[in-house]
Write an enzyme that holds these catalytic residues in place. Structure first.
Site, PDB file in Angstrom:
ATOM      1  CG  ASP A  10      -2.245   0.672   0.962  1.00  0.00           C
ATOM      2  OD1 ASP A  10      -2.262   1.620  -0.046  1.00  0.00           O
ATOM      3  OD2 ASP A  10      -3.323   0.727   1.910  1.00  0.00           O
TER       4      ASP A  10
ATOM      5  CD  GLU B 237       0.531   6.190  -4.074  1.00  0.00           C
ATOM      6  OE1 GLU B 237       0.370   5.999  -2.788  1.00  0.00           O
ATOM      7  OE2 GLU B 237       0.047   5.421  -4.750  1.00  0.00           O
TER       8      GLU B 237
ATOM      9  CG  ASP C 243      -7.486   4.603  -0.861  1.00  0.00           C
ATOM     10  OD1 ASP C 243      -7.316   3.466  -1.070  1.00  0.00           O
ATOM     11  OD2 ASP C 243      -6.809   5.220  -0.176  1.00  0.00           O
TER      12      ASP C 243
END
Length: 810
Positions: free
Chosen positions: A394, A397, A477
């Site tokens: 996860d 970035e 998300d």
């Protein structure tokens, strides 16, 4: 810029101009590398994305005529205007593929590269938002590190040319013509600097900095922020599959994911204990709903030790026994891990003591081999050694700066604040490559540890070449509304057309409700109790059934199937129907996954892959091919309920669909046959997503199973759709481990001969441990004739033992 001189060398053409040098190097007959510098010599940078053995020995010729220098291989020609150095790319017959403006299309603008310097006095501010732990350096020193260049590569694209690619972004753009795109890594943005054109070529830009793409009033070009020189590859197809093959020749093969990774993945934010994980899998088995993977999202660790790669002993008292229990239930476990660590957990302290953290003293430096090795050791010691099966990397970035506030920042403001934050800690010329190196460390670490488990890495970011590290990228998300779902389709197609084969979404979206932050923007405050959300979720799951990874995940509301009703209710029954369909199609899906690895195939296909001849398909962004057979048509508008369980009256239960020309199509649900090249209104009741099969397709369909490795009862059905000659290569291996790389797999070529009305199953090639010596096959021939006196299908059973077998139909 004019040509001053040129030299035809053994493996390249070097052109001296009035403003620098251009080096043209053939890597294959259809792949040409172009480099341009204003320095005294071409640089010697080591590419992070192109394989060291990608350059082949290629015959090429150089001819000078009138005002041009012509560079030619057997497949591609480049004409260089001697007065402006403008390039025109053609195929071997001289047909123009694309060209630069006549005035020239390559520009380098010098820029000083500023880097941050941190020391022991740097003050760090630790915080946490809805996307996890954050750490910021409150002050830093700056130095001028080097001089580099903005690069600008311009094109004159044809009026009828469609261009795709650049990765997965959130706008829902498919054809990039007439648009612009900012290329930097961020939640809901995954960058792959590759363009693919319906004129039959692709462009790979070997740059890791911020980039922009424009085809608008400002021009038609690719711009990079910080590079030592311009460096890109021209890849000739002309078919999209050949362009992808060329891209993977440069950047590496896609390893085969394990068979279980193509089954159903159940996830949510979040399962909190060993008991909850196991009981959820047990409930799936009890209800006989197929499942292969359960996911442990963030906070597997103890307390506030964010990013610690180990199990909390209170909630996971015996992780080895937990894994034994999950495996006994024929399921797998994927665990979330993060590149950021804080609060002086053991992993954090060890990284800090070794000096392997970036300037925020929390994120590990994935650009350093020794830091990647330590990160893997921590992950192995704390998690993998207990038997976990897959990684969820996860927040890859790691320097997200816009994830807060009520109002979404303007695009240019988002670009500025996010790239400035990344440049603070990473070399400004490399801010797009963090996920690439992070994934490399996980892949190489696991492969050194064991060859018995294939690497599976679900990651939120991507870059060119990352596919060779066993990654699947998801779209970030996202929020639960119909517009977002609609946009996801084009986003995934533009990701996969770049040559990165594995992409997925949070089925049902991550954020379901609406809260006081711009990204928490779902339409359903009551979650799965809202009939409007149940409808959206069902439609999203129908779409997800035909994605490379089939995975439900999100916050605000539970995601298990029984949260949407009970047996006998339409939402529950439809969800189960499509999960079971996914499993029945596993022989088809795993075969095309085999093609991805062995033949550089693309599983999720924008229509131009297969119908480049039909320009009507170029701008269709809500239909796509899943493998060679299925035309997938997700429903992206509500038909039954609005948010708040408000019933919609008199809504049409149909979906407008275009059937591409050049083939007949079959309704998968009814076997009705229709001609291509027409628009139709397809039935689209809640229980049905319009799904069509191309004439000439051969689709292997298995029985109902509960998990991917369940022993398949006989027979395996081969469903053959008449209309034209067709073929399918059935691929099989052990389902996990890397023995397939040593040739331990089998292929069965299957052909439908339309004129002879005959199916030919050729000799099986290869073998693997556990392979059946013979098998029973049910051949179902679908003719879809309108004449009710003629049966819609006919069937024959045969026993196939590996030798050529012929099945004749009357």
């Amino acid at each position: 810029m004019q040509v001053v001189n040129y030299k035809d060398n053994e493996d390249h053409l070097l052109i001296e101009t009035t403003n620098g040098m251009i080096k043209i190097t053939p890597y294959t007959n259809s792949i040409i590398r172009i480099r341009y510098t204003v320095e005294k010599e071409i640089g010697r940078k080591e590419s992070l994305i192109v394989e060291t053995n990608a350059q082949e020995s290629v015959l090429f010729s150089v001819h000078e005529a009138d005002n041009v220098i012509k560079f030619s291989t057997s497949d591609v020609q480049i004409e260089i205007n001697k007065q402006t150095c403008a390039f025109t790319y053609t195929d071997s017959s001289g047909q123009v593929l694309t060209k630069e403006p006549e005035r020239g299309g390559k520009t380098l603008v010098p820029i000083e590269v500023v880097k941050s310097v941190f020391d022991e006095n740097t003050e760090i501010e630790n915080s946490q938002n809805v996307d996890g732990a954050r750490a910021r350096a409150l002050s830093e020193k700056h130095i001028i590190d080097r001089t580099a260049y903005h690069t600008k590569l311009e094109f004159e694209w044809a009026d009828n040319e469609a261009i795709y690619g650049l990765g997965s972004h959130e706008e829902g753009i498919l054809n990039l013509r007439g648009t612009h795109q900012y290329l930097y890594q961020q939640n809901m943005k995954a960058v792959v600097p590759v363009l693919v054109s319906t004129k039959g070529y692709g462009i790979l830009v070997d740059s890791y900095s911020l980039m922009t793409f424009r085809d608008d009033i400002h021009g038609s070009y690719i711009w990079t922020d910080i590079d030592s020189e311009m460096d890109f590859y021209f890849i000739y197809g002309p078919q999209f599959d050949e362009i992808v093959k060329g891209y993977r020749h440069l950047t590496g093969k896609a390893p085969l994911l394990p068979k279980w990774a193509f089954g159903y993945v159940q996830s949510k934010e979040r399962y909190k204990s060993q008991e909850e994980l196991i009981s959820t899998v047990q409930e799936y088995r009890k209800r006989e709903i197929p499942l292969d993977t359960i996911v442990l999202d963030w906070m597997s660790w103890t307390g506030e030790l964010w990013g610690q790669k180990s199990f909390d002993p209170e909630r996971f008292p015996n992780p080895t026994k937990m894994m034994e229990d999950i495996h006994e239930l024929n399921a797998k476990l994927m665990v979330s891990i993060w590149p950021i660590m804080n609060n002086d957990g053991p992993n954090h302290v060890e990284m800090k003591q070794k000096g392997y953290l970036l300037g925020n003293q929390a994120t590990y430096d994935a650009f350093r081999l020794e830091a990647r090795d330590l990160y893997w050791k921590q992950a192995n010691d704390g998690l993998f050694s207990h038997g976990i099966d897959a990684w969820w990397c996860d927040c890859t970035e790691p320097f997200e700066a816009d994830w807060g506030g009520k109002i979404k920042p303007e695009p240019e403001e988002r670009l500025r604040i996010n790239t400035e934050e990344s440049k603070k800690y990473l070399d400004p010329g490399f801010i797009n490559a963090y996920s690439l190196l992070h994934s490399k460390g996980i892949y190489e670490g696991q492969r050194k540890t064991t060859e018995t488990k294939r690497v599976v890495n679900l990651t939120r970011s991507a870059f060119a070449g990352q596919h060779k590290y066993g990654t699947i990228t998801w779209s970030g998300d996202i929020a639960a509304n119909w517009e977002t779902m609609r946009n996801q389709i084009a986003d995934g197609l533009n990701f996969c057309v770049t040559g990165n084969p594995y992409w997925t979404v949070d089925i049902g979206a991550f954020f379901v409700a609406k809260k006081d932050q711009w990204f928490w923007n779902g339409d359903y405050q009551d979650g799965c109790e809202d009939l409007g959300y149940r409808e959206l979720y069902v439609r999203w799951l129908q779409y997800g059934t035909f994605l490379p990874m089939f995975r439900s995940h999100g916050t605000d509301t539970p995601r298990e199937v029984w949260r949407f009703g009970e047996p006998g209710t339409v939402f529950y029954d439809t969800i189960v129907k499509f999960i079971k369909l996914r499993y029945r199609l596993l022989p088809y899906i795993y075969s095309i996954a085999g093609w991805v690895s062995h033949q550089d195939y693309t599983m999720m296909r924008t229509l131009a892959f297969d119908f480049m001849h039909d320009s009507k398909t170029y701008n269709i962004k809500d239909q796509y091919m899943f493998g060679p057979a299925f035309l997938v048509n997700p429903i992206t508008d509500p038909m039954y309920y609005k948010s708040g369980s408000i019933k919609i009256n008199a809504a049409s239960k149909k979906r407008h669909i275009y059937l591409p020309s050049g083939t007949d199509w079959y309704d998968f649900w009814t076997d009705q046959r229709m001609s291509g090249g027409q628009h139709i209104e397809a039935p689209a009741e809640l229980e049905t997503m319009p799904l069509y099969v191309r004439g000439g397709s051969i689709v292997p369909i298995g029985p109902n199973i509960q998990y991917s490795s369940e022993e398949l009862p006989e027979p395996l059905e081969l469903k053959v759709y008449k209309g034209r000659d067709g073929s399918f290569m059935l691929y099989e291996d052990e389902g996990d481990n890397y023995n397939y790389e040593q040739g331990e797999f089998s292929t069965i070529p299957i052909h439908w001969e339309e004129d002879e009305n005959r199916l030919v199953i050729d000799r099986r090639c290869g073998s693997y441990r556990g392979m059946k010596s013979s098998r029973e096959l049910l051949i179902t021939l679908v003719n879809g004739k309108e004449d009710r006196s003629v049966p819609a299908y006919s069937q024959q059973k045969v026993v196939y033992s590996g030798e050529p077998t012929y099945i004749q139909f009357s």
